[in-house]
Design an enzyme around this catalytic site. Structure first.
Site, PDB file in Angstrom:
ATOM      1  N   LYS A  74       0.860  -1.142  -0.067  1.00 17.60           N
ATOM      2  CA  LYS A  74      -0.034   0.049  -0.012  1.00 17.60           C
ATOM      3  C   LYS A  74       0.815   1.300  -0.072  1.00 17.60           C
ATOM      4  O   LYS A  74       1.935   1.185   0.477  1.00 17.60           O
ATOM      5  CB  LYS A  74      -0.881  -0.072   1.294  1.00 17.60           C
TER       6      LYS A  74
HETATM    7  N1  LIG Z   1     -11.225   2.636  -4.643  1.00 10.20           N
HETATM    8  C1  LIG Z   1     -10.909   1.342  -4.493  1.00 10.20           C
HETATM    9  O1  LIG Z   1     -10.684   0.993  -5.416  1.00 10.20           O
HETATM   10  C2  LIG Z   1     -11.169   0.841  -3.138  1.00 10.20           C
HETATM   11  C3  LIG Z   1     -10.997  -0.542  -2.843  1.00 10.20           C
HETATM   12  C4  LIG Z   1     -11.250  -1.031  -1.779  1.00 10.20           C
HETATM   13  C5  LIG Z   1     -11.290  -0.515  -0.721  1.00 10.20           C
HETATM   14  N2  LIG Z   1     -11.282   1.039  -0.786  1.00 10.20           N
HETATM   15  C6  LIG Z   1     -11.624   1.581   0.456  1.00 10.20           C
HETATM   16  O2  LIG Z   1     -12.574   2.273   0.216  1.00 10.20           O
HETATM   17  C7  LIG Z   1     -12.576   3.562   1.157  1.00 10.20           C
HETATM   18  C8  LIG Z   1     -13.196   4.709   0.418  1.00 10.20           C
HETATM   19  O3  LIG Z   1     -12.358   4.798  -0.992  1.00 10.20           O
HETATM   20  P1  LIG Z   1     -13.123   5.444  -2.437  1.00 10.20           P
HETATM   21  O4  LIG Z   1     -12.047   5.117  -3.448  1.00 10.20           O
HETATM   22  O5  LIG Z   1     -14.369   5.174  -2.599  1.00 10.20           O
HETATM   23  O6  LIG Z   1     -12.675   7.002  -1.942  1.00 10.20           O
HETATM   24  P2  LIG Z   1     -13.298   8.275  -2.871  1.00 10.20           P
HETATM   25  O7  LIG Z   1     -12.101   9.198  -2.609  1.00 10.20           O
HETATM   26  O8  LIG Z   1     -13.729   7.774  -4.036  1.00 10.20           O
HETATM   27  O9  LIG Z   1     -14.371   8.575  -1.834  1.00 10.20           O
HETATM   28  C9  LIG Z   1     -14.466   8.956  -0.498  1.00 10.20           C
HETATM   29  C10 LIG Z   1     -15.708   9.412  -0.127  1.00 10.20           C
HETATM   30  O10 LIG Z   1     -15.828   9.455   1.277  1.00 10.20           O
HETATM   31  C11 LIG Z   1     -16.296  10.867   1.664  1.00 10.20           C
HETATM   32  N3  LIG Z   1     -15.380  11.249   2.888  1.00 10.20           N
HETATM   33  C12 LIG Z   1     -14.237  11.492   2.908  1.00 10.20           C
HETATM   34  N4  LIG Z   1     -13.873  11.942   4.243  1.00 10.20           N
HETATM   35  C13 LIG Z   1     -14.990  11.562   5.031  1.00 10.20           C
HETATM   36  C14 LIG Z   1     -15.342  12.096   6.456  1.00 10.20           C
HETATM   37  N5  LIG Z   1     -14.380  12.314   7.160  1.00 10.20           N
HETATM   38  N6  LIG Z   1     -16.842  11.991   6.473  1.00 10.20           N
HETATM   39  C15 LIG Z   1     -17.741  11.461   5.800  1.00 10.20           C
HETATM   40  N7  LIG Z   1     -17.323  11.308   4.366  1.00 10.20           N
HETATM   41  C16 LIG Z   1     -16.199  11.428   4.259  1.00 10.20           C
HETATM   42  C17 LIG Z   1     -15.912  11.750   0.400  1.00 10.20           C
HETATM   43  O11 LIG Z   1     -16.658  13.014   0.665  1.00 10.20           O
HETATM   44  C18 LIG Z   1     -16.322  10.802  -0.756  1.00 10.20           C
HETATM   45  O12 LIG Z   1     -17.813  10.888  -0.854  1.00 10.20           O
HETATM   46  C19 LIG Z   1     -11.355   3.642   1.627  1.00 10.20           C
HETATM   47  O13 LIG Z   1     -11.080   3.026   2.892  1.00 10.20           O
HETATM   48  C20 LIG Z   1     -10.587   2.857   0.579  1.00 10.20           C
HETATM   49  O14 LIG Z   1      -9.259   2.372   1.330  1.00 10.20           O
HETATM   50  C21 LIG Z   1     -11.255   1.607  -2.181  1.00 10.20           C
END
Ligand SMILES: NC(=O)c1ccc[n+]([C@@H]2O[C@H](COP(=O)([O-])OP(=O)(O)OC[C@H]3O[C@@H](n4cnc5c(N)ncnc54)[C@H](O)[C@@H]3O)[C@@H](O)[C@H]2O)c1
Length: 392
Positions: A74
């Site tokens: 990561k």
């Molecule tokens: N994108 C991927 O491929 C992927 C895969 C597996 C796991 N994840 C995990 O999923 C989670 C989200 O990732 P993502 O890629 O969807 O992120 P992203 O950046 O696309 O979206 C994040 C969302 O969370 C909101 N947010 C951020 N901080 C916040 C807070 N303090 N309170 C409320 N809302 C908040 C943002 O406004 C946005 O809507 C992370 O933990 C990431 O590690 C992502």
């Protein structure tokens, strides 16, 4: 927790900000894991996420598949992704770690970063691709790269397939848990924290399965309607960071504080934003029966123990959100083609199988689903090491 193979901290010479890379382990000489950007990101957080990636890779091991696991890694950068210095910082970070990306770290989007942005910055940093380290493992590299590029070009109702794969897996995990408890989909209420890649797609798939998404939270606060939100309208009103334009809300939609999503009267909570969202302080406000971890590490261990004691089941991140990573590799290695229906069918079958295994193991061992996931991984890692050697 085992010591990672590699753990590094980089300090940007322009801003003084820090970036991190942790390679938990290599399998076949390669480790897979996304890159996140958030203010306050730490080396410890990145190490935990890298370990989780090793587990996700192991959990999807199928000896009969063309894709066989890589190790886990990561990256993380301590910066607000919406800050003006964020993009140049991302490029400098990728330049600094370029030899690792070229030789053994395959990466992609995670919290705070979109794949488009990672691709653009990777090109600017002189990389062929953010996943080029895996190319030597492919039988027909040109065909594999074409297949993945074609898959990234697929859109379903305005959202790219790459942004739907993970949420499809999260939603299927929810459905498998409901089925195991004989709870019907209709009438089941859901609150989601985060409406970015993971939260957005999860909300879409759950709505389409007949559940009612009553609340979504983004960085600006919680949007709530007890009879259900118009999820598609909210998805269409997002900016590139997953923030919903509030002018798209219907008159009856209510705006609540940022942490209100947590304590609403719902059956299912899907934290899909930041790590450490649920702690011992706020867990007592949770009324849901299931917490399904779309985000990585959203529930702190001490909070999980308290939740378990009062009958709240946490389905762990390493299983629930593993669909994105697996989908990339199933597509690249050729287990599936560049087709949305084929992808969703494969993701659903795999995720349902994993969740059923997980729940059965937890029941048999009398443990939490997370402990059961760790037990499944502990069974699998030696099998993988036996086949591929630990560092080959
Ligand atoms: N994108 C991927 O491929 C992927 C895969 C597996 C796991 N994840 C995990 O999923 C989670 C989200 O990732 P993502 O890629 O969807 O992120 P992203 O950046 O696309 O979206 C994040 C969302 O969370 C909101 N947010 C951020 N901080 C916040 C807070 N303090 N309170 C409320 N809302 C908040 C943002 O406004 C946005 O809507 C992370 O933990 C990431 O590690 C992502």
């Amino acid at each position: 927790m085992t010591t990672p193979l590699l753990s590094l901290t980089w300090t940007d010479h322009v801003t003084g900000r820090q970036g991190f890379l942790v390679v938990d382990r290599l399998v076949r000489g390669v480790a897979s894991g996304g890159l996140r950007m958030r203010p306050g990101c730490t080396l410890d957080e990145v190490a935990g996420l890298a370990r989780g990636m090793t587990m996700k890779e192991a959990l999807h091991y199928d000896p009969a598949a063309r894709y066989v696991p890589l190790g886990g890694a990561k990256g993380g950068i301590d910066c607000d992704p919406r800050a003006p210095e964020a993009y140049p910082l991302l490029v400098r970070y990728l330049r600094a770690v370029r030899p690792y990306v070229e030789s053994f770290w395959t990466t992609g989007e995670d919290l705070g970063l979109s794949q488009d942005l990672v691709d653009r910055a990777a090109a600017e940093a002189g990389l062929v691709s953010s996943i080029q380290a895996v190319y030597p493992l492919l039988d027909d590299e040109a065909a594999a790269r074409r297949r993945l590029a074609d898959a990234f070009a697929v859109e379903v109702d305005g959202i790219g397939l790459d942004e739907l794969a993970g949420g499809c897996g999260v939603a299927e995990s929810v459905l498998a848990a409901l089925d195991a408890a004989s709870v019907p989909y209709a009438g089941t209420r859901v609150a989601v924290q985060g409406l970015g890649t993971m939260g957005g797609a999860t909300a879409r798939f759950l709505t389409r399965a007949g559940l009612t998404v009553v609340a979504v939270a983004d960085i600006k606060g919680t949007v709530y309607h007890p009879a259900g939100l118009d999820v598609e309208a909210l998805l269409a009103a997002r900016d590139a960071h997953g923030t919903v334009d509030r002018s798209a809300l219907r008159p009856a939609d209510r705006e609540l504080p940022g942490d209100a999503w947590l304590s609403l009267d719902v059956e299912v909570l899907v934290p899909a934003a930041v790590s450490y969202a649920i702690d011992t302080g706020n867990q007592e406000r949770i009324r849901a029966r299931w917490i399904v971890e779309a985000a990585n590490m959203p529930v702190l261990p001490a909070a999980e123990a308290l939740l378990a004691a009062r009958g709240v089941t946490v389905l762990p991140d390493v299983v629930v959100n593993s669909g994105t990573n697996a989908w990339w590799w199933w597509t690249l290695f050729g287990d599936i083609g560049a087709d949305a229906d084929e992808a969703f069918t494969h993701i659903r079958r795999s995720m349902r199988g994993l969740v059923e295994q997980l729940l059965a193991r937890a029941e048999a061992d009398g443990t939490s689903p997370r402990a059961a996931a760790h037990a499944l991984v502990a069974d699998r890692l030696p099998v993988i090491a036996e086949r591929f050697g630990r560092y080959r």
